[in-house]
Design a protein around this motif. Structure first.
Motif, PDB file in Angstrom:
ATOM      1  N   MET A 288       1.085 113.162  -5.466  1.00 18.07           N
ATOM      2  CA  MET A 288       2.182 112.812  -4.565  1.00 18.07           C
ATOM      3  C   MET A 288       1.662 112.040  -3.360  1.00 18.07           C
ATOM      4  N   THR A 289       0.451 112.360  -2.927  1.00 18.58           N
ATOM      5  CA  THR A 289      -0.138 111.618  -1.812  1.00 18.58           C
ATOM      6  C   THR A 289      -0.333 110.154  -2.211  1.00 18.58           C
ATOM      7  N   ALA A 290      -0.832 109.973  -3.419  1.00 15.10           N
ATOM      8  CA  ALA A 290      -1.012 108.598  -3.907  1.00 15.10           C
ATOM      9  C   ALA A 290       0.332 107.888  -3.980  1.00 15.10           C
TER      10      ALA A 290
ATOM     11  N   LEU B 147      -7.575 110.409  12.861  1.00 13.70           N
ATOM     12  CA  LEU B 147      -6.602 109.330  12.681  1.00 13.70           C
ATOM     13  C   LEU B 147      -5.556 109.730  11.645  1.00 13.70           C
ATOM     14  N   ILE B 148      -6.043 110.282  10.529  1.00 13.43           N
ATOM     15  CA  ILE B 148      -5.126 110.734   9.481  1.00 13.43           C
ATOM     16  C   ILE B 148      -4.246 111.864  10.016  1.00 13.43           C
ATOM     17  N   HIS B 149      -4.869 112.776  10.741  1.00  9.58           N
ATOM     18  CA  HIS B 149      -4.131 113.888  11.337  1.00  9.58           C
ATOM     19  C   HIS B 149      -2.929 113.382  12.135  1.00  9.58           C
ATOM     20  N   ASP B 150      -3.172 112.365  12.958  1.00  6.33           N
ATOM     21  CA  ASP B 150      -2.096 111.862  13.812  1.00  6.33           C
ATOM     22  C   ASP B 150      -0.962 111.230  13.017  1.00  6.33           C
TER      23      ASP B 150
ATOM     24  N   LEU C 277       1.341 105.500   5.658  1.00  6.00           N
ATOM     25  CA  LEU C 277       0.074 104.983   6.176  1.00  6.00           C
ATOM     26  C   LEU C 277      -0.999 106.074   6.144  1.00  6.00           C
ATOM     27  N   GLY C 278      -0.592 107.295   6.531  1.00  8.06           N
ATOM     28  CA  GLY C 278      -1.535 108.415   6.493  1.00  8.06           C
ATOM     29  C   GLY C 278      -2.050 108.648   5.083  1.00  8.06           C
ATOM     30  N   SER C 279      -1.152 108.556   4.102  1.00 15.15           N
ATOM     31  CA  SER C 279      -1.561 108.750   2.708  1.00 15.15           C
ATOM     32  C   SER C 279      -2.502 107.649   2.275  1.00 15.15           C
ATOM     33  N   ALA C 280      -2.179 106.408   2.697  1.00 12.85           N
ATOM     34  CA  ALA C 280      -3.049 105.290   2.339  1.00 12.85           C
ATOM     35  C   ALA C 280      -4.441 105.500   2.931  1.00 12.85           C
TER      36      ALA C 280
END
Lengths: 249, 344, 305
Positions: C29-31, C259-262, C273-276
């Protein structure tokens, strides 16, 4: 090795010494005091968090141990003691950064299977990595097991279940215990996954500690850390004793 | 099979614990917002249990509750966050009939852009984010935001300065120094601000919102952008800390109490809100947490003497108050990008 | 025989199911989310917006500080800049953990059983103590006017107002992470050294190999699988770290983890964007895993032939 020991021990000594500091700041020494331990005993929130951490650790370790042991046994029966066919699949979760697993579960629990996040969502995540460790440790233990022992037991009149329970299982126990302890230790200290999928009013100890740290660290956290440190050292000693005893047997 | 018996006992134990307790309100509020004794007294009076979690920036709060299934009942967003959460339909409309103590609130804080008529939010505390410094260490204290970007003035303080870890707050200092609007909608303005902030960064020890006051009070840092209430805490610890409101204007915030749309305990939530608006209750939190209350029924002489002269109660002139507004998703991203870029 | 096979699969089924539901599906699902539209916070409609945003700025570099050429350059593209920094911070952590961990494991494995157990416990301490708190102990040590600086001043190494300037820099982050991840290096290295047949070294010495030659040509190739596993574990975890940049880095330099956390836990959220970015992190670590497997595989073949 001497320098390495210093490198390893100095932060711990600092940690323990500063838990007896009279100053409000964890980074500044302010005379000897045990006030932070007194405070710790009175801190209801921390007690609550400790309880949740233990519940989460117990629950996820239990599940991970049962699932991981069964899987390792299944895999052993399928491939015998062969080391080459170790299913990489079971090691994948360890190769994925925790934060990715955390956010993947967050997406899953908010957009796919929408549930109120809390103890169960955290358990789901903790079991994922717990299973891997239990599988790895039990598999390693089974690799040295000679399947002919089971046949011998059958020849002597044991049912398959008896052969398993009386011959194979006792031999697996140290592996199971080791895997379970590893899974428990990692669960008790796990922060990132819990942080992503925790719910309202459900804070594990690491999550709570992180929140306390952001507020500004008081030596109360050091005191807590000292207590936890003592507890884990005790746990470690216990596990060494259990495993040593088995070896002696 | 001792193991299985152990497991059975364990399962029973967890089952008994997860059984539903009495009515419980779940709060997600600022750290240093409500004094724990207040909530304890509330439970004693009403029998309603309260569980409190904390957040340390509005952006975190909004993301946590943004999915609409966070499990919380009451939150404490600041002004512009209320505006955004109303737009995202996350907040429940307040029932004024259940909030008799609304009359206690000072009109200074009730008639603001995001909350006309208190439809969704009860303004509860207010503050500023100005500049605090250590009088013993800083010989030539700044008077304006512009001073924070002058290399000669920063040089003697290198590695002893902290700014808030907050994109909006940090951007605002540079925008104010440039004479621009901190609520700007023009990406070009942010580029100008970025130049200043990039120049300032080598002199900073850190970006820190949560423990800036601790570092200041303990002498680790000497000059810090900080929230007034936190600085008041530092002042109580260390008398050498001074606080100024820079002359270009200063970020001014009002933190509110709101009930989430998703809450299943709205009636109980109203009871708690009304309780918190009692002057004697608001006073306890104010004296302990050092963030100024919006409650006009609190008598000045009841406020801790040390607090009266502290950073917490320095109210800027009306025209100097800068209230943040919802930047919209696009500008919100731009503010974030500015801050991220600064950290690259 | 069929029965035995079926039983075996049946035993593995619960674990496979659990990993399927709570690991494979979420990652899948993240992908998918990386190609979804950004709503508040996410809509399941196809969109490439996240990738467009990820690629903004291209591969170009700009001066770090227009006024100061000595400050060096940086990637204009945010993901690249952060990814690059994350890569070298993790690589430095891995290298540091190896430089400390390998000799430590070597030392340990040559001691008596009792000594070994004590040393082993020592190395494992960061693992059993709460890691967040240990990070903070490092702040106590490294901060301005902290214990290390005071100690060095007493020794006279550092001037009265001198400072290491270490705290709140990437170096402090690396130092903290080396400490934290050391057990993950020592454990696998130790396990592989434990199986090592020390008579091989004696044989090599008898054949006239110098100490260095024995290390490089005998010990090193044979302990490489363990070393690679250790490096891998450290690298993967360091690449995704969340708390160290904040506590020891003073939030001044961005790493991929925060960065991903935010993108997920800070408004305005950007799940796609976070998933990417998470996929990018996965690619980074998978690259590391693949490299490690390749290297240790090659060496194994060499040593066999």
């Amino acid at each position: 090795m001497f320098l390495t020991s210093i490198f390893l021990l100095v932060p711990l000594v600092v940690l323990v010494v500063y838990s007896f500091s009279g100053s409000r700041y964890a980074t500044v020494w302010g005379g000897f005091s045990t006030q932070w331990y007194v405070r710790l005993v009175d801190n209801v929130e921390l007690r609550e968090a400790l309880w949740i951490t233990l519940k989460l650790g117990g629950l996820s370790t239990l599940l991970a141990t049962v699932l991981g042991t069964a899987a390792a046994l299944g895999h052993w029966r399928l491939c015998g003691g062969g080391t080459r066919a170790v299913p990489t699949f079971f090691y994948l979760p360890v190769m994925v950064p925790e934060i990715v697993l955390g956010l993947a579960l967050l997406i899953f629990f908010t957009k796919v299977w929408t549930v109120e996040r809390g103890l169960w969502t955290m358990t789901a995540g903790h079991v994922v990595f717990g299973v891997c460790y239990v599988f790895a440790v039990v598999s390693a233990r089974l690799r040295g097991f000679d399947a002919r022992l089971l046949e011998a037991a059958r020849d002597l009149g044991a049912t398959p279940w008896q052969a398993f329970r009386l011959v194979q299982l006792p031999m697996m126990v140290p592996g199971i215990v080791g895997g379970a302890l590893l899974s428990l230790a990692l669960s008790l200290d796990e922060f990132v996954i819990s942080y992503f999928v925790t719910g309202a009013g459900i804070s594990t100890l690491p999550v709570k500690i992180f929140a306390m740290m952001k507020k500004g660290v008081t030596p109360e956290i050091n005191a807590l850390a000292t207590v936890l440190l003592m507890a884990s050292v005790l746990l470690a000693l216990l596990s060494i004793m259990v495993q040593g005893k088995h070896r002696a047997d | 099979m001792r193991l299985s018996r152990l497991l059975a006992i364990f399962c029973l134990a967890t089952a008994s614990v997860t059984a539903a307790p009495a009515q419980t309100l779940k709060l997600l509020v600022w750290e240093e917002y409500l004094d724990p004794s207040v909530l304890k007294a509330f439970t004693k009076e009403t029998g309603i249990k309260v569980v409190e979690d904390n957040f340390d920036d509005n952006e975190g709060l909004m993301a946590k509750t943004g999915t609409g299934k966070s499990g919380y009942d009451i939150v404490s967003p600041s002004d512009y966050a209320v505006q955004i959460m109303v737009r995202r339909k996350l907040l429940a409309e307040l029932d004024h009939a259940a909030l008799k103590n609304l009359k206690n609130l000072s009109p200074d804080f009730t008639d603001l852009y995001y909350n006309r008529g208190q439809k969704f939010a009860v303004p509860y505390t207010w503050g500023t984010s100005g500049l605090a410094y250590n009088k013993k260490k800083v010989k030539n204290p700044p008077a304006s935001w512009a001073d924070m970007f002058e290399v000669e003035k920063l040089q003697p303080l290198k590695g002893r300065i902290s700014m808030l870890d907050d994109a909006r707050e940090v951007a605002a200092t540079a925008l104010l120094a440039l004479g621009l609007d901190p609520n700007t909608g023009k990406p070009g303005d942010l580029e100008k601000a970025a130049v200043l902030l990039r120049r300032q960064k080598p002199f900073l020890a850190k970006y820190d919102s949560a423990s800036a006051e601790d570092s200041l009070a303990s002498g680790e840092t000497w000059l810090a952008q900080g929230f007034s209430g936190d600085i008041a805490t530092a002042q109580a610890e260390n008398p050498d800390i001074a606080y100024i409101l820079p002359k270009e204007g200063v970020s001014f915030f009002v933190d509110n109490l709101c009930i989430l749309q998703e809450s299943k305990n709205k009636a109980a939530a109203h009871v708690l809100l009304d309780y918190l608006m009692r002057p004697e209750v608001a006073l306890v939190s104010m004296n302990a947490m050092k963030f100024a209350s919006t409650n006009k029924a609190i008598k000045a002489e009841e406020i801790d003497e040390s607090l009266r002269s502290s950073a917490a109660l320095m109210l800027p002139a009306r025209e100097k108050r800068v209230l943040f507004m919802d930047p919209g998703q696009e500008m919100g991203d731009a503010f974030e990008a500015l801050f991220n870029d600064l950290k690259n | 025989m069929m029965g035995r096979l079926r039983w075996s699969w049946f035993l593995m089924l619960p674990a496979l199911l659990w990993l399927g539901v709570f690991f494979v599906v979420p990652l899948g699902m993240t992908a998918v989310a990386a190609f979804a539209r950004r709503g508040e916070p996410l809509e399941w409609t196809f969109s490439m917006a996240a990738w467009v945003e990820l690629g903004r700025g291209g591969f170009g570099v700009v001066a770090r500080d227009p006024d100061d050429a000595a400050a060096g350059w940086r990637f204009q593209n945010e993901a690249l800049a952060v990814g690059w920094r994350t890569f070298w911070v993790s690589a430095a952590t891995t290298a540091g953990a190896f430089l400390i961990g390998f000799p430590a494991a070597l030392f340990m494995v040559r001691r008596s059983a009792r000594w070994r157990r004590v040393l082993y416990g020592l190395i494992m301490i960061p693992l059993v103590a709460n890691s967040l708190i240990l990070a903070y102990a490092w702040v106590t040590l490294l901060r301005r006017d902290g214990l290390v600086e005071k100690f060095l001043r007493t020794l006279g190494v550092l001037g009265e107002d001198g400072s290491l300037g270490l705290i709140y820099t990437p170096s402090a982050v690396v130092l903290g992470m080396i400490y934290w991840y050391l057990p993950f290096m020592v454990y696998p290295v130790y396990s592989s050294l434990e199986k090592f047949d020390w008579r091989l070294l004696e044989a090599a010495a008898d054949l006239g190999a110098t100490a260095w030659q024995r290390l490089v040509h005998v010990l090193w190739p044979l302990s490489l699988p363990g070393i690679m596993t250790g490096c891998l574990l450290v690298f993967v975890q360091a690449a995704g770290t969340l708390v160290f940049p904040e506590l020891l880095g003073g939030s001044k330099t961005r790493l991929l983890g925060p960065l991903i956390h935010d993108k997920f836990l800070s408004y305005p959220e950007n799940y796609p964007l976070g998933s990417a970015l998470a996929l990018a992190l996965m690619i980074l670590t998978t690259f590391g895993v693949w490299q490690a497997l390749r290297v240790s595989g090659e060496r194994k073949d060499n040593s066999v032939s």
